[in-house]
Scaffold this motif. Structure first.
Motif, PDB file in Angstrom:
ATOM      1  N   ILE A   1       7.748  12.570 -12.305  1.00 37.58           N
ATOM      2  CA  ILE A   1       7.643  12.100 -13.694  1.00 37.58           C
ATOM      3  C   ILE A   1       6.774  13.042 -14.530  1.00 37.58           C
ATOM      4  CG2 ILE A   1       6.845  10.202 -15.161  1.00 37.58           C
ATOM      5  CD1 ILE A   1       7.552   8.293 -12.900  1.00 37.58           C
ATOM      6  N   LEU A   2       5.592  13.408 -13.986  1.00 40.58           N
ATOM      7  CA  LEU A   2       4.675  14.259 -14.747  1.00 40.58           C
ATOM      8  C   LEU A   2       5.294  15.625 -15.080  1.00 40.58           C
ATOM      9  CD1 LEU A   2       1.830  13.992 -15.940  1.00 40.58           C
ATOM     10  CD2 LEU A   2       0.967  15.136 -13.914  1.00 40.58           C
ATOM     11  N   PRO A   3       5.922  16.334 -14.119  1.00 43.62           N
ATOM     12  CA  PRO A   3       6.556  17.613 -14.477  1.00 43.62           C
ATOM     13  C   PRO A   3       7.655  17.449 -15.526  1.00 43.62           C
ATOM     14  CG  PRO A   3       6.360  17.436 -12.105  1.00 43.62           C
ATOM     15  CD  PRO A   3       5.988  16.110 -12.669  1.00 43.62           C
TER      16      PRO A   3
ATOM     17  N   PHE B   1       0.831  -1.205   0.000  1.00 38.48           N
ATOM     18  CA  PHE B   1       0.000   0.000   0.000  1.00 38.48           C
ATOM     19  C   PHE B   1       0.871   1.262   0.000  1.00 38.48           C
ATOM     20  CE2 PHE B   1      -2.114   3.347   2.504  1.00 38.48           C
ATOM     21  CZ  PHE B   1      -3.201   3.587   1.678  1.00 38.48           C
ATOM     22  N   LEU B   2       1.880   1.281   0.879  1.00 40.30           N
ATOM     23  CA  LEU B   2       2.753   2.451   0.952  1.00 40.30           C
ATOM     24  C   LEU B   2       3.553   2.628  -0.339  1.00 40.30           C
ATOM     25  CD1 LEU B   2       4.040   2.240   4.628  1.00 40.30           C
ATOM     26  CD2 LEU B   2       2.511   3.944   3.658  1.00 40.30           C
ATOM     27  N   PHE B   3       3.956   1.517  -0.938  1.00 47.62           N
ATOM     28  CA  PHE B   3       4.698   1.593  -2.182  1.00 47.62           C
ATOM     29  C   PHE B   3       3.813   2.171  -3.295  1.00 47.62           C
ATOM     30  CE2 PHE B   3       6.485  -0.126  -6.124  1.00 47.62           C
ATOM     31  CZ  PHE B   3       7.799   0.311  -6.004  1.00 47.62           C
TER      32      PHE B   3
ATOM     33  N   VAL C   1       2.345   6.828  -6.766  1.00 46.80           N
ATOM     34  CA  VAL C   1       1.435   7.877  -7.237  1.00 46.80           C
ATOM     35  C   VAL C   1       2.047   9.258  -6.987  1.00 46.80           C
ATOM     36  CG1 VAL C   1      -0.810   8.963  -6.811  1.00 46.80           C
ATOM     37  CG2 VAL C   1      -0.647   6.475  -6.966  1.00 46.80           C
ATOM     38  N   LEU C   2       2.564   9.464  -5.763  1.00 49.52           N
ATOM     39  CA  LEU C   2       3.162  10.762  -5.433  1.00 49.52           C
ATOM     40  C   LEU C   2       4.399  11.032  -6.287  1.00 49.52           C
ATOM     41  CD1 LEU C   2       2.821  10.731  -1.537  1.00 49.52           C
ATOM     42  CD2 LEU C   2       1.469  12.035  -3.172  1.00 49.52           C
TER      43      LEU C   2
END
Lengths: 69, 199
Positions: free
Chosen positions: A64-66, A50-52, A57-58
């Protein structure tokens, strides 16, 4: 220097917290220590996954997105 | 409800829950001693060491300034048109204490300081001598200096997380003292250790 930073990283506390939380949570669900330990290992795996996923996502939105824009 | 759960012997339920709130695991220890139940007793000792260990380690890691409850805005806060009691307002403004509170007596010094800080006169006379500044709300500049000091930084939040997690886990322990384990051992006539149901 890098080794020193790694040695003093706050992330070393994460496995400690995960193990303790798994053990205590499992101890409230089972009576006998073999069952408690067995369930604690399973809880540890679930919480780690779950933490992974949250980390993934974060990391996607922060790094990655920027870089793609 | 499973047969094992329905037939699980529960004893000292309310008393155990209260004791486990006051001191984590104490309810299970007393239940284990009364019923000579070694499983319950060892689990109580485990809860005691693990939860109080986490809580005080978090306190120590954060330079003993991770648990406190400050008085905040003196004005009245309204929720759905009704005035919110000041203590709830202050807990809302210091949410970590809502988790830390459940560790029991170990987090009460913050409450004592909170009640003492009403007006000029201490409500609980003489407490200053034995509590000192333990769990007293630190001045904002002192907290800022601590958090920006070398070697602390984000570690302060990790330390606070230890205390919050310990408090929240103790809610499970309190429930366990009152209601027993989620998956109790099947009680069979003449048998001692039977199979435990799969979760």
């Amino acid at each position: 220097m890098k080794n020193m930073l790694w040695a003093s990283s706050i992330y070393w506390h994460l496995p400690v917290l995960l193990i303790l939380a798994s053990l205590i949570y499992s101890a409230t669900r089972f009576d006998h220590w073999p069952s408690i330990l067995h369930h604690a290992v399973r809880s540890l795996v679930y919480m780690s996954i779950f933490l992974f996923l949250v980390f993934g996502v974060l990391f996607f939105f922060s790094t990655i997105l920027p870089a793609m824009e | 409800m499973s047969d094992a759960r329905a037939s699980y012997p529960l004893y000292l339920r309310a008393g155990g829950a209260v004791l486990s709130y006051l001191v984590p695991g104490l309810g299970q220890i007393v239940q284990g001693m009364v019923r000579k139940d070694a499983h319950r007793l060892t689990k109580g000792v485990f809860f005691l060491i693990a939860l109080l260990g986490m809580f005080f380690y978090g306190l120590w890691l954060g330079a003993w300034k991770t648990v406190f409850l400050p008085r905040t805005h003196p004005g009245q806060v309204q929720l759905f048109g009704k005035a919110v009691p000041p203590v709830l307002r202050d807990v809302w403004n210091r949410l970590p204490y809502a988790g830390q509170f459940w560790i029991g007596i170990a987090a009460w010094p913050a409450l004592i300081h909170y009640w003492r800080d009403v007006g000029e006169q201490p409500i609980i006379e003489g407490h200053r001598t034995w509590l000192g500044s333990f769990q007293k709300t630190p001045p904002l500049h002192e907290l800022n200096a601590l958090q920006s000091s070398e070697g602390m930084g984000r570690l302060w939040y990790v330390a606070q997380a230890y205390t919050i997690i310990a408090g929240l886990l103790n809610i499970l322990v309190i429930y366990h003292a009152a209601a027993g384990p989620m998956h109790p051992v099947q009680q069979e006539s003449g048998g001692s250790d039977a199979q435990e149901p799969k979760s």
